[in-house]
Design a protein around this motif. Structure first.
Motif, PDB file in Angstrom:
ATOM      1  N   GLN A 225      36.889  30.955  42.822  1.00 14.98           N
ATOM      2  CA  GLN A 225      36.936  30.105  44.009  1.00 14.98           C
ATOM      3  C   GLN A 225      37.932  30.728  44.990  1.00 14.98           C
ATOM      4  OE1 GLN A 225      37.779  28.401  40.798  1.00 14.98           O
ATOM      5  NE2 GLN A 225      35.569  28.587  40.595  1.00 14.98           N
ATOM      6  N   ILE A 226      37.622  30.666  46.280  1.00 15.63           N
ATOM      7  CA  ILE A 226      38.515  31.148  47.327  1.00 15.63           C
ATOM      8  C   ILE A 226      38.799  29.982  48.267  1.00 15.63           C
ATOM      9  CG2 ILE A 226      38.864  32.813  49.188  1.00 15.63           C
ATOM     10  CD1 ILE A 226      36.785  34.601  47.898  1.00 15.63           C
ATOM     11  N   ARG A 227      40.029  29.504  48.256  1.00 13.71           N
ATOM     12  CA  ARG A 227      40.424  28.356  49.084  1.00 13.71           C
ATOM     13  C   ARG A 227      39.620  27.101  48.740  1.00 13.71           C
ATOM     14  NH1 ARG A 227      40.612  31.271  55.066  1.00 13.71           N
ATOM     15  NH2 ARG A 227      42.648  32.275  54.853  1.00 13.71           N
TER      16      ARG A 227
ATOM     17  N   ASN B 195      30.787  35.925  49.999  1.00 14.26           N
ATOM     18  CA  ASN B 195      30.066  37.155  49.681  1.00 14.26           C
ATOM     19  C   ASN B 195      30.827  38.000  48.670  1.00 14.26           C
ATOM     20  OD1 ASN B 195      27.970  36.765  51.630  1.00 14.26           O
ATOM     21  ND2 ASN B 195      29.376  37.442  53.226  1.00 14.26           N
ATOM     22  N   ILE B 196      30.082  38.797  47.917  1.00 12.37           N
ATOM     23  CA  ILE B 196      30.657  39.894  47.152  1.00 12.37           C
ATOM     24  C   ILE B 196      29.862  41.142  47.515  1.00 12.37           C
ATOM     25  CG2 ILE B 196      31.195  40.830  44.888  1.00 12.37           C
ATOM     26  CD1 ILE B 196      31.481  38.068  43.812  1.00 12.37           C
ATOM     27  N   THR B 197      30.573  42.216  47.849  1.00 14.39           N
ATOM     28  CA  THR B 197      29.922  43.465  48.229  1.00 14.39           C
ATOM     29  C   THR B 197      30.449  44.607  47.366  1.00 14.39           C
ATOM     30  OG1 THR B 197      31.546  44.164  49.891  1.00 14.39           O
ATOM     31  CG2 THR B 197      29.810  42.658  50.621  1.00 14.39           C
TER      32      THR B 197
ATOM     33  N   VAL C 210      39.191  44.245  47.453  1.00 19.84           N
ATOM     34  CA  VAL C 210      39.812  43.607  48.612  1.00 19.84           C
ATOM     35  C   VAL C 210      39.261  42.195  48.755  1.00 19.84           C
ATOM     36  CG1 VAL C 210      40.219  43.703  51.095  1.00 19.84           C
ATOM     37  CG2 VAL C 210      40.062  45.825  49.780  1.00 19.84           C
ATOM     38  N   VAL C 211      40.146  41.221  48.705  1.00 20.91           N
ATOM     39  CA  VAL C 211      39.771  39.832  48.966  1.00 20.91           C
ATOM     40  C   VAL C 211      40.048  39.547  50.435  1.00 20.91           C
ATOM     41  CG1 VAL C 211      40.146  37.412  48.392  1.00 20.91           C
ATOM     42  CG2 VAL C 211      40.337  39.162  46.598  1.00 20.91           C
ATOM     43  N   ASP C 212      38.990  39.365  51.222  1.00 18.50           N
ATOM     44  CA  ASP C 212      39.118  38.960  52.619  1.00 18.50           C
ATOM     45  C   ASP C 212      38.886  37.457  52.693  1.00 18.50           C
ATOM     46  OD1 ASP C 212      39.688  41.398  53.905  1.00 18.50           O
ATOM     47  OD2 ASP C 212      37.593  41.991  53.812  1.00 18.50           O
TER      48      ASP C 212
ATOM     49  N   ASN D 242      35.098  36.895  51.514  1.00 19.63           N
ATOM     50  CA  ASN D 242      34.443  38.055  50.931  1.00 19.63           C
ATOM     51  C   ASN D 242      35.314  38.667  49.839  1.00 19.63           C
ATOM     52  OD1 ASN D 242      32.143  38.585  53.102  1.00 19.63           O
ATOM     53  ND2 ASN D 242      34.023  38.256  54.244  1.00 19.63           N
ATOM     54  N   ILE D 243      34.694  39.043  48.734  1.00 14.56           N
ATOM     55  CA  ILE D 243      35.327  39.906  47.746  1.00 14.56           C
ATOM     56  C   ILE D 243      34.619  41.249  47.853  1.00 14.56           C
ATOM     57  CG2 ILE D 243      35.777  40.327  45.308  1.00 14.56           C
ATOM     58  CD1 ILE D 243      35.856  37.340  44.853  1.00 14.56           C
ATOM     59  N   ASN D 244      35.331  42.244  48.344  1.00 12.15           N
ATOM     60  CA  ASN D 244      34.750  43.554  48.592  1.00 12.15           C
ATOM     61  C   ASN D 244      35.219  44.540  47.529  1.00 12.15           C
ATOM     62  OD1 ASN D 244      33.418  42.816  51.096  1.00 12.15           O
ATOM     63  ND2 ASN D 244      35.451  42.776  52.019  1.00 12.15           N
TER      64      ASN D 244
END
Length: 761
Positions: A111-113, A121-123, A152-154, A171-173
């Motif tokens: 979970q993000i926030r 997204n995950i890329t 990188v977690v944006d 996004n989790i890149n």
């Protein structure tokens, strides 16, 4: 909203002024230290001492809150079996549940926030991936830790060029494991708790002069474990390769290929009931009772995946660049599962295949024909979920001095096949447990009868295009302002012999569109201090389940949308690295369903309400010198549903992480603790005395999940070509509740100790 944004910007400006005063006295990094590339990605960070050792940092050029996780942290500090959600967990505002069978030994969800999996997204190297019925992810089936150089977690939608089905909650890149210039071989072997074996092999070719400087990396990972939970064995094999081929001084080709196979025992509806936990403990999952739905031999899954990317990078004119990424990936899940793994086995005196006596109530019953009687048996089902995705991403960037224009497009198509068929797990015969379904007179096959063993048999496809443009303006040194716009077309189709839920033939198509504006700014006040701000619109298309209805024409649904306001500051000093941000997100058009009172209309989907997300986040690292550093990060997160005014389910109200790091000479050591704050669930099936949950006073069926910690410690010593070390996950053996779904509980897996030896040639 304007008042909120004003407060955020005022706060950031105050911090910027304070930090600027300190920055004026701090030595700026030398020219050799500036503009370093964070291992394997295109993220630029300043190579100061704290950034070199920090587990997470942010770029001075970022335009949204960001956490860059380095390869050294992935390799040195966390379990080799970890999935990408475990890696991302070190970032502020990131939490996760799952992984209850051990680190990387079962799927987890991040979970993000408070945004759930499927809402961000995950890329991988800029290519979005995810399931095709909704954009959720399988954390250990595509990209294990041996394939990841940098993560990188944006925490935001990004710019217009950030692509994905869920440009919504962040996004989790992931960035691919990078080929090095030097030849080398690395072999890793480990053994630990839960009888877990793991092995990795990495071959670096180095730059091959005979092939024009071509270089490649090949990696393999194998994991075999009994797992933390009873009878939940797990095996994984991953193969990965990347080659970088210079065609000329201006053109480079890159190729990535990976294949993954997971074999494990797990119920399709995993988790233990309260009765099972009280009787057998928190590590109960499956049994060795052949007369039970939770017999491990009746609950097994094989998942196979592959992923291929071909990328062209070319300078097509002075100050002009072209990139094109063509890709395809596959996911295939073949599952056998008991109908309900929380149910007990056959009772004393029950015989499989014998009619169920009148008055006896049991879930262990099956039916071998439409008109036959129910007999004792073990009900279960087979499940298939297989898709192949094809896509292409093209971008052109032209730099004209005082700015740069980037335009591009993303095209993607996929085909998915899904089915579920009910059987008797003892005899493998069809189980006609459900009633027959008669197709409506207005349908594709009027009057056709669906037999009771068929849940669904469905083909679906997805056509998705996005066109984008962003203009980076540089009115004066240090300031970049980037407006952008993106247009999305999203079409779903179902061609089902037996559609899910309705259980008769249907052909349905729906198209969703959105136009999304973006505006970001970054101002580098000094060489090591920057502030930034972001306004962005987010988009999330409805899931495929909205087409599992009798009357799709009655469901008038707009995509979910978000409006994001964020601002922050980044400082990179000679000893101190820190960043801080605040955000406010307005989420609208939440999907809900209801059953129409009119016969024949069935379930109807509509939009209603949403949620407000607000919070503050920060992360900092201080380097003492001689390899010692301390770091801390944290967040306060509010996610309030507009209709109930309550914190949304499974959204922690806070997170924090802190630790001690030492990396000098042959010694590497880290001690890190991650705190996940209180969260809530709404559940009508748990009663009044659920395990380890606190009922919320005055709110029916509302429960509080208590905060919990996960500490990890890692230490290793380099003897030359051999490095020996130990990694401990969940150091204090915490086994608290982390999630509840329906009436089933999920707990932390407990302490996991692994000894590893690494040999380098």
């Amino acid at each position: 909203m304007r008042t909120t944004l004003t407060r955020l910007l005022v706060g950031v400006a105050f911090i910027a002024n304070t930090a600027a005063a300190h920055a004026a006295d701090a030595p700026a990094p030398s020219s050799a230290e500036e503009d370093k590339i964070a291992e394997g990605s295109t993220i630029v960070v300043t190579a100061t001492k704290p950034n070199e050792i920090a587990p997470v940092t942010a770029s001075l050029a970022t335009t949204q809150p960001q956490s860059i996780v380095s390869r050294s942290f992935i390799q040195d500090s966390i379990s080799t079996t970890a999935d990408f959600n475990q890696i991302a967990l070190i970032a502020p505002s990131v939490s996760n549940f799952g992984g209850t069978n051990g680190v990387g030994l079962s799927e987890s969800k991040a979970q993000i926030r408070g945004f759930q999996d499927g809402e961000y997204n995950i890329t991988y190297d800029g290519v979005p991936f995810g399931d095709q019925n909704d954009p959720t992810h399988h954390s250990n089936t595509f990209w294990p830790s041996n394939t990841i150089e940098t993560l990188v977690v944006d925490r935001g939608p990004g710019n217009a060029s950030q692509l994905g089905q869920a440009t919504f909650g962040g996004n989790i890149n992931l960035f691919s494991r990078a080929p090095r210039d030097e030849l080398g071989v690395e072999l890793v072997g480990g053994y630990g708790t839960f009888n877990t074996y793991n092995g990795q092999a990495v071959l670096q070719s180095g730059a091959i002069d005979a092939l024009g400087g071509t270089k490649f990396v090949v990696s393999a990972q194998y994991v075999n474990s009994d797992g933390a939970l009873s009878f939940e064995k797990y095996k994984q094999l991953n193969l990965y390769a990347k080659a970088v081929v210079p065609i000329s001084s201006d053109v480079t080709l890159s190729f990535i290929a990976t294949a993954n196979r997971n074999v494990f025992n797990q119920s399709d509806n995993d988790g233990a009931s309260a009765a099972q936990v009280l009787a057998f403990g928190k590590r109960y999952a499956l049994s060795n009772d052949t007369n039970s739905q939770n017999y491990f031999g009746y609950n097994s899954t094989v998942k196979t995946t592959d992923f291929y990317i071909a990328r062209l990078d070319a300078k097509i004119a002075p100050n002009s660049e072209f990139t094109n990424s063509a890709y395809t990936y596959k996911y295939d899940n073949e599952t056998l599962s008991g109908l309900d793994a929380t149910q007990p086995g056959l009772l004393a005196g029950q015989v499989p295949g014998v009619a169920v006596p009148t008055g006896v109530t049991t879930t262990n019953r099956v039916k071998f024909s439409p008109t036959g009687a129910f007999v004792f048996g073990i009900p279960g089902y087979t499940k298939s979920n297989a898709y192949r995705v094809y896509g292409d991403i093209a971008k052109v960037k032209v730099d004209f001095g005082f700015g740069a224009l980037t335009v591009g497009a993303w095209l993607e198509w996929s085909h998915t096949y899904r089915q579920q068929t009910e059987i008797d797990l003892i005899s493998n015969r069809f189980n006609y447990r459900n009633s027959q379904q008669v197709a409506p007179a207005t349908g594709l096959n009027p009057g056709a009868i669906t037999q009771g063993y068929i849940r669904f048999d469905q083909n679906s496809s997805l056509n998705h295009t996005e066109e984008f443009a962003e203009l980076e303006l540089r009115p004066f040194d240090g300031l970049t302002i980037t407006p952008g716009i993106k247009h999305v077309d999203f079409n779903r189709k179902i061609d089902a012999l037996y559609n899910q839920t309705t259980r008769y033939a249907q052909r349905i198509s729906k198209t969703y569109t959105a136009t999304l504006p973006f505006l970001t700014a970054n101002y580098q006040i000094t060489s090591n201090l920057a502030i930034y701000g972001q306004f962005a619109k987010g988009f999330l298309a409805p899931p495929l389940s909205q087409l599992y209805v009798a009357r799709p024409d009655l469901s008038v649904v707009d995509p979910q949308s978000s409006t994001n306001y964020q601002a922050g500051i980044v400082y990179h000093g000679s000893k101190l690295s820190l960043d801080f941000d605040a955000y406010s997100i307005d989420f609208n058009n939440k999907f809900i369903s209801s059953t129409s009172p009119i016969p024949g209309e069935g379930v109807i989907f509509t939009n209603i309400g949403g949620a407000l997300y607000r919070g503050i986040e920060g992360q900092a690292t201080f380097a003492f010198g001689n390899g010692f550093a301390v770091f801390a990060n944290g967040s306060l997160n509010e996610a309030i549903a507009k209709d109930t005014r309550l914190q949304i389910d499974k959204a922690p109200k806070s997170t924090a992480a802190a630790g001690l790091l030492y990396k000098h000479g042959p010694i590497r050591f880290s001690l890190i603790d991650k705190y996940t704050g209180p969260q809530y669930i709404s559940n009508s099936g748990l009663g009044t005395t659920p395990i380890e949950l606190t009922p919320v006073t005055g709110v029916a069926n509302r429960f509080r999940i208590a905060p919990y910690n996960t500490a990890i410690v890692s230490a290793s010593y380099d003897f030359g070509f051999v490095r020996a070390g130990i990694k401990v996950s969940d150091l204090f053996d915490s086994q608290r509740v982390i999630n509840v779904s329906g009436t089933q509980y999920f707990f932390q897996p407990g302490r996991q100790i692994t000894g590893e030896v690494t040999v380098k040639f």
